[in-house]
Design a protein around this motif. Structure first.
Motif, PDB file in Angstrom:
ATOM      1  N   THR A 233     -43.270 -10.192  18.961  1.00 39.10           N
ATOM      2  CA  THR A 233     -42.263 -10.599  17.977  1.00 39.10           C
ATOM      3  C   THR A 233     -41.216 -11.524  18.594  1.00 39.10           C
ATOM      4  O   THR A 233     -40.336 -11.999  17.897  1.00 39.10           O
ATOM      5  N   CYS A 234     -41.314 -11.746  19.899  1.00 40.23           N
ATOM      6  CA  CYS A 234     -40.308 -12.562  20.589  1.00 40.23           C
ATOM      7  C   CYS A 234     -40.528 -14.044  20.259  1.00 40.23           C
ATOM      8  O   CYS A 234     -41.514 -14.408  19.615  1.00 40.23           O
TER       9      CYS A 234
ATOM     10  N   LEU B 148     -31.884  -0.705  20.595  1.00 41.74           N
ATOM     11  CA  LEU B 148     -32.711  -0.496  19.400  1.00 41.74           C
ATOM     12  C   LEU B 148     -33.414   0.868  19.411  1.00 41.74           C
ATOM     13  O   LEU B 148     -33.458   1.555  18.375  1.00 41.74           O
ATOM     14  N   ALA B 149     -33.940   1.254  20.559  1.00 45.06           N
ATOM     15  CA  ALA B 149     -34.773   2.461  20.622  1.00 45.06           C
ATOM     16  C   ALA B 149     -34.075   3.720  20.083  1.00 45.06           C
ATOM     17  O   ALA B 149     -34.650   4.450  19.262  1.00 45.06           O
TER      18      ALA B 149
ATOM     19  N   ALA C 237     -47.284  -1.344  21.259  1.00 44.27           N
ATOM     20  CA  ALA C 237     -46.205  -1.969  22.019  1.00 44.27           C
ATOM     21  C   ALA C 237     -45.600  -3.095  21.196  1.00 44.27           C
ATOM     22  O   ALA C 237     -46.318  -3.840  20.528  1.00 44.27           O
ATOM     23  N   ILE C 238     -44.280  -3.177  21.235  1.00 44.28           N
ATOM     24  CA  ILE C 238     -43.580  -4.261  20.556  1.00 44.28           C
ATOM     25  C   ILE C 238     -42.816  -5.048  21.608  1.00 44.28           C
ATOM     26  O   ILE C 238     -42.005  -4.485  22.342  1.00 44.28           O
ATOM     27  N   VAL C 239     -43.120  -6.343  21.689  1.00 43.53           N
ATOM     28  CA  VAL C 239     -42.436  -7.214  22.641  1.00 43.53           C
ATOM     29  C   VAL C 239     -41.397  -8.016  21.872  1.00 43.53           C
ATOM     30  O   VAL C 239     -41.748  -8.835  21.019  1.00 43.53           O
ATOM     31  N   GLY C 240     -40.144  -7.754  22.145  1.00 40.86           N
ATOM     32  CA  GLY C 240     -39.055  -8.410  21.420  1.00 40.86           C
ATOM     33  C   GLY C 240     -38.310  -7.381  20.596  1.00 40.86           C
ATOM     34  O   GLY C 240     -38.895  -6.736  19.721  1.00 40.86           O
ATOM     35  N   ALA C 241     -37.035  -7.219  20.884  1.00 46.53           N
ATOM     36  CA  ALA C 241     -36.229  -6.223  20.164  1.00 46.53           C
ATOM     37  C   ALA C 241     -35.123  -6.905  19.375  1.00 46.53           C
ATOM     38  O   ALA C 241     -34.040  -6.348  19.203  1.00 46.53           O
ATOM     39  N   GLY C 242     -35.405  -8.100  18.911  1.00 51.59           N
ATOM     40  CA  GLY C 242     -34.427  -8.817  18.096  1.00 51.59           C
ATOM     41  C   GLY C 242     -34.537  -8.419  16.632  1.00 51.59           C
ATOM     42  O   GLY C 242     -35.006  -7.320  16.300  1.00 51.59           O
TER      43      GLY C 242
ATOM     44  N   HIS D 233     -40.283  -3.503  24.573  1.00 45.91           N
ATOM     45  CA  HIS D 233     -39.886  -4.355  25.697  1.00 45.91           C
ATOM     46  C   HIS D 233     -39.150  -5.580  25.175  1.00 45.91           C
ATOM     47  O   HIS D 233     -39.526  -6.146  24.146  1.00 45.91           O
ATOM     48  N   ASP D 234     -38.105  -5.953  25.887  1.00 45.86           N
ATOM     49  CA  ASP D 234     -37.419  -7.206  25.595  1.00 45.86           C
ATOM     50  C   ASP D 234     -37.006  -7.814  26.927  1.00 45.86           C
ATOM     51  O   ASP D 234     -36.689  -7.080  27.877  1.00 45.86           O
TER      52      ASP D 234
END
Lengths: 45, 326
Positions: free
Chosen positions: B67-68, B39-40, B3-8, B29-30
């Motif tokens: 990553t947020c 992004l996806a 899981a990646i939190v933050g799509a910046g 998730h963002d």
């Protein structure tokens, strides 16, 4: 009133001097010569 | 599943790097869902499955990469409690301290929480661990950073110049005003030389955690006169979508035989790219069970496979340079 003026003048001069010192200070040179080469990492994982 | 939190900016780079490393299943998730939705599709393919999910659905993940922008400690707490390993890219002093305080909880849940897996901190820890092998003993580490990653990183840079820097000096923590201690630091080309100043950054605390034998640790960031004058004001202009070319360097001093020695290594690259490579390499190692430690740890610590991680970072295309000829 004079006292307040003097205090403000002193604070102003001190602030200006501080700002000049903060902005015009010389950099400390840690390294003056040399260059960069690729880092060799150990090949074994 | 990762899981990646933050799509910046950083989240997108982490996703790219993980796909490059062969991972195929992601949850994204963002807090602003449209960013994740944008992004996806860019990375979805017949072999890569990316699902945009709400926060509560992230519990399905095996590893969560944060990553947020900070704070990460409450997110990390909830993910560790639900049984996921966590990789945090936070570089905030208070946040990283709070994350390290989760050590007992993570150990109790048999989960790994990697704190500060980014450029600085993160890559600096790996480089410190590498350089320590070139000395008989080390006692000083001095970090300097130029540039910023995404907007959150730029805001962090701005506030770091307004706070109080913390450095480790002869066995005690030394507080000095941020923006003081000007030093001209040379970074690998094409960045070159920049004036760097003390700042409220997490590196000293995390490097001290990684190598407690160090007697002096400092961290500086580059800044312009405008940066320093406006540091205590709100940001006058919104930050750029991504900063330009950045750089990280670490100077390590110690003893080699009977003589005092110094080594400097650095990387010049966009900071979000450096940070993403470090976070993705760490995540890859966790997924492949190459890290046996549990609890809260920092890169560069003795519990981490630092040489393997640094090799992975170099294999991802980061050009690490060593200063010679001084």
């Amino acid at each position: 009133m004079n006292f307040i003026r003097r205090v403000l003048m002193v604070l102003g001069i001190a602030g200006a001097a501080g700002a000049i010192l903060r902005l015009k200070g010389r950099s400390v040179h840690t390294t003056r010569q040399g260059g960069w080469k690729p880092l060799q990492l150990p090949s074994d994982k | 599943m990762i899981a990646i939190v933050g799509a910046g900016v950083t989240g997108a780079r982490v996703l790219e790097q993980l796909i490059r490393l062969g991972h195929t299943d992601f949850l994204l998730h963002d807090r602003e869902e449209f960013r994740a939705e944008l992004l996806a599709p860019k990375h979805r393919s017949s072999t890569t499955n990316i699902s945009v999910v709400r926060k509560r659905n992230l519990v399905q993940a095996h590893v969560v990469v944060l990553t947020c922008g900070a704070p990460h400690n409450e997110l990390a707490l909830s993910f560790v409690q639900t049984g996921a390993h966590v990789v945090s890219m936070s570089d905030d002093v208070d946040d990283t301290t709070a994350l390290l305080d989760l050590n007992d909880l993570a150990t109790q849940h048999n989960r790994l929480l990697v704190v500060g897996a980014a450029a600085s901190p993160g890559l600096t820890g790996l480089l410190l661990a590498h350089l320590s092998t070139q000395f008989d003993s080390i006692d000083e580490a001095h970090v300097a950073v130029h540039g910023t990653g995404g907007p959150d990183c730029a805001r962090q840079h701005h506030s770091a110049l307004a706070g109080s820097s913390v450095g480790w000096h002869d066995g005690s923590w030394l507080r000095r005003p941020s923006g003081s201690g000007r030093e001209l630091c040379w970074f690998p080309e094409p960045v070159g030389a920049y004036d760097c100043y003390r700042a409220e950054v997490a590196d000293p605390a995390l490097l001290h955690r990684a190598m407690p034998q160090l007697q002096r640790i400092s961290a500086r960031i580059s800044a312009t006169r405008r940066d320093r004058f406006t540091a205590r004001l709100p940001m006058l202009a919104p930050p750029n979508a991504e900063g330009g070319m950045g750089a990280v360097r670490i100077e390590v001093r110690g003893m080699r035989g009977v003589s005092r020695a110094m080594e400097i290594v650095g990387v010049a690259e966009r900071l979000a790219h450096i940070a993403a490579i470090v976070a993705a390499t760490t995540t890859h190692a966790i997924v492949n069970d190459n890290i046996s430690a549990v609890g809260a740890h920092v890169l560069g610590g003795s519990e981490m496979p630092n040489a393997q991680l640094l090799r992975g970072v170099a294999d991802a295309g980061l050009h690490i340079h060593q200063f010679v000829g001084a």
